[in-house]
Design a protein around this motif. Structure first.
Motif, PDB file in Angstrom:
ATOM      1  N   GLY A  65       0.570  -1.376   0.065  1.00  0.00           N
ATOM      2  CA  GLY A  65      -0.143   0.293   0.297  1.00  0.00           C
ATOM      3  C   GLY A  65       0.835   1.170   0.284  1.00  0.00           C
ATOM      4  N   HIS A  66       2.239   1.027  -0.035  1.00  0.00           N
ATOM      5  CA  HIS A  66       2.589   1.922  -0.105  1.00  0.00           C
ATOM      6  C   HIS A  66       4.345   2.378  -0.064  1.00  0.00           C
ATOM      7  N   SER A  67       5.061   2.566  -1.392  1.00  0.00           N
ATOM      8  CA  SER A  67       6.384   2.077  -1.326  1.00  0.00           C
ATOM      9  C   SER A  67       6.691   3.946  -2.227  1.00  0.00           C
ATOM     10  N   HIS A  68       8.254   3.905  -1.940  1.00  0.00           N
ATOM     11  CA  HIS A  68       8.670   4.970  -2.189  1.00  0.00           C
ATOM     12  C   HIS A  68      10.198   3.589  -3.671  1.00  0.00           C
ATOM     13  N   ALA A  69       9.980   3.287  -4.362  1.00  0.00           N
ATOM     14  CA  ALA A  69      11.143   2.928  -5.186  1.00  0.00           C
ATOM     15  C   ALA A  69      12.182   3.364  -5.141  1.00  0.00           C
ATOM     16  N   VAL A 220      -1.895  10.792   1.717  1.00  0.00           N
ATOM     17  CA  VAL A 220      -1.096  12.006   2.552  1.00  0.00           C
ATOM     18  C   VAL A 220      -0.299  11.015   3.695  1.00  0.00           C
ATOM     19  N   HIS A 221       0.480  11.588   3.427  1.00  0.00           N
ATOM     20  CA  HIS A 221       1.888  11.177   4.609  1.00  0.00           C
ATOM     21  C   HIS A 221       1.281  11.872   5.899  1.00  0.00           C
ATOM     22  N   VAL A 222       1.309  11.800   7.028  1.00  0.00           N
ATOM     23  CA  VAL A 222       0.338  12.022   7.979  1.00  0.00           C
ATOM     24  C   VAL A 222       1.037  11.465   8.895  1.00  0.00           C
ATOM     25  N   VAL A 257      -0.984   7.927   5.312  1.00  0.00           N
ATOM     26  CA  VAL A 257      -0.482   7.085   5.380  1.00  0.00           C
ATOM     27  C   VAL A 257       0.907   6.816   6.887  1.00  0.00           C
ATOM     28  N   HIS A 258       0.808   6.576   7.697  1.00  0.00           N
ATOM     29  CA  HIS A 258       1.472   5.875   8.652  1.00  0.00           C
ATOM     30  C   HIS A 258       0.115   5.892  10.226  1.00  0.00           C
ATOM     31  N   ALA A 259       0.120   7.817  10.192  1.00  0.00           N
ATOM     32  CA  ALA A 259      -1.123   7.568  11.255  1.00  0.00           C
ATOM     33  C   ALA A 259      -0.565   6.657  12.901  1.00  0.00           C
ATOM     34  N   THR A 308       5.584  -1.243   1.781  1.00  0.00           N
ATOM     35  CA  THR A 308       7.045  -1.235   2.411  1.00  0.00           C
ATOM     36  C   THR A 308       7.986   0.126   2.185  1.00  0.00           C
ATOM     37  N   ASP A 309       7.266   0.816   2.332  1.00  0.00           N
ATOM     38  CA  ASP A 309       7.459   2.921   2.734  1.00  0.00           C
ATOM     39  C   ASP A 309       9.228   2.514   1.641  1.00  0.00           C
ATOM     40  N   ALA A 310      10.662   2.478   2.138  1.00  0.00           N
ATOM     41  CA  ALA A 310      11.757   2.709   1.857  1.00  0.00           C
ATOM     42  C   ALA A 310      12.175   1.846   1.365  1.00  0.00           C
TER      43      ALA A 310
HETATM   44 ZN   LIG Z   1       6.073   7.470   1.787  1.00  0.00          ZN
END
Ligand SMILES: [Zn+2]
Length: 431
Positions: A65-69, A220-222, A257-259, A308-310
């Protein structure tokens, strides 16, 4: 073309099913039923049939659900830094220098890693947009060439501190987004005002209006770090979730995203507005962020997925395990968050959070699934527990997207080529 798949063992909603058959038609599950009757039918109709024996376990494809390849380029040399240093000296230094050609290979590399780990859908939160859409198009091409299902969360960012390669005015972000939306109907376009610190309130409002107008999701990152709450409170008189709400961005399209740093009232507000949360437990540990209270959010009925974000190690199995273990430690309660709940976050629940028709063996859903080596699963253990607490990416034998096998045990030629390309890119850009 139709194809029948027959699994001696499969996980349906976390429950093991024996002799499950599913017919794939136009990339979706057209019919699901028991192996015996469906095999007879298929033989009669001359439908191609593929059988997976006892030593294989079929599970729905994992949802990232969240990645910055492109953060794969930061791996290793920028580990173990504070978040601020990591962001300024690694992220903001290397990524803005990537050419569209570099982006293509970085994404082929990262997407290949994900497919090899059984991830069939990925939300790419993409912020290299300041110079135009060429970078975004390279990433989209990489998804198409590797076969991963892409949800393209195109960032909007206008903070003055952001690198020029990321920054845009509201007008430019809107028109470039519209261009992508029209040119690539297959990418499940999402709008992504970066965060409450990197996108102005006016930009977040405009992004929310864009999402409503085009009926797309808003990522949105929050509340990833505690400082954000203090900053929004002093600048705008509201904590992050309340501020999103005030800006008209907290609704059923919103993927928060995060919360992590939110209070009980904000949790309730997320649930009330129908918003969703993506939890990134491995990256949250890696960057020292904190722990999102997914137990509390889940109890309120908030749809939650994993990311998997980072991309230090894009692995849905690691994320599931971390999601469960972090709740147990945060609450000092071994019963806080079980294997089945963690599995749901990576499959059906995650898909629901993203409004994606996948993550489950169900008629009508995308035929995305993974074939796992089941030989290491103890005969006395529920398969879902074995997968979450003992599973390894190396169990993945084959990854299917839309009923087509897009990855297997051996790395593809493209993945091998990408690794070589990345070596050259790193030689050029990594300090
Ligand atoms: Zn992120």
């Amino acid at each position: 073309m139709n194809e029948l798949f027959v699994a001696a063992r499969a996980l349906v909603g976390g429950e093991e099913r024996r002799e499950l058959a599913f017919l794939v038609e136009n990339g979706r599950f057209a019919k699901i039923g028991d192996a015996k009757s469906m095999t007879i039918e298929a033989a009669r109709d001359g439908t191609k049939t593929r059988r997976f024996p006892e030593d294989r376990l079929l599970v729905p494809g994992f949802i990232n659900g969240h990645s910055h390849a492109y953060q794969v380029l930061l791996r290793g040399w920028a580990d173990d830094w504070s978040f601020d240093k990591w962001r300024s000296d690694a992220l903001y230094r290397v990524v803005p220098q990537l050419s569209p050609e570099d982006v293509y290979w970085v994404f082929v590399f990262a997407f290949s890693e994900m497919l090899a780990a059984g991830i069939t859908s990925v939300v790419e939160f993409f912020y290299l947009n300041g110079a135009g859409n060429a970078h975004a198009e390279a990433a989209i091409r990489a998804a198409r060439d590797t076969g991963i299902r892409l949800l393209f969360a195109r960032t909007w960012m206008d903070a003055s501190y952001a690198p020029a390669a990321y920054r845009e005015s509201i007008e430019v972000a809107r028109s470039r987004s519209e261009e992508l939306l029209q040119s690539y109907p297959e990418i499940n376009f999402c709008v992504a005002p970066h965060s409450l610190h990197a996108a102005s309130p006016a930009m977040i409002e405009a992004a929310a209006a864009f999402a409503a107008e085009h009926d797309c999701m808003l990522h949105v990152h929050v509340a990833e770090a505690a400082y954000e709450g203090a900053a929004t409170l002093s600048e705008h008189g509201a904590t992050p979730i309340r501020l999103l709400d005030r800006l008209g961005a907290l609704n059923e399209r919103c993927v928060a995203v995060h919360a992590i740093y939110i209070d009980a009232e904000e949790q309730a507000l997320i649930a009330e507005r129908g918003a969703r949360v993506i939890h990134n437990p491995m990256t949250n540990q890696y960057l020292g962020d904190g722990i999102c209270d997914i137990s509390g959010l889940r109890a309120l009925g908030v749809p939650i997925g994993l990311g998997t974000d980072a991309d230090v190690k894009p692995s849905a199995i690691d994320e599931m395990r971390a999601a469960s273990l972090l709740q147990k430690i945060a609450r000092t309660d071994g019963a806080a968050f079980g294997a089945r709940a963690a599995f749901d976050l990576a499959t059906a629940g995650g898909a629901r959070a993203l409004r994606l028709d996948a993550g489950r063996f169900e008629e009508g859903a995308f035929a995305d699934f993974v074939v796992l080596d089941a030989r290491a699963i103890d005969p006395w253990a529920p398969a879902v527990n074995a997968l979450v607490y003992r599973g390894e990416d190396a169990w993945v034998q084959g990854t299917f997207v839309g009923g087509t096998r897009v990855a297997g045990r051996e790395p593809s030629a493209a993945a091998v080529a990408a690794r070589e390309r990345l070596r050259a890119i790193a030689d050029r850009l990594v300090p």
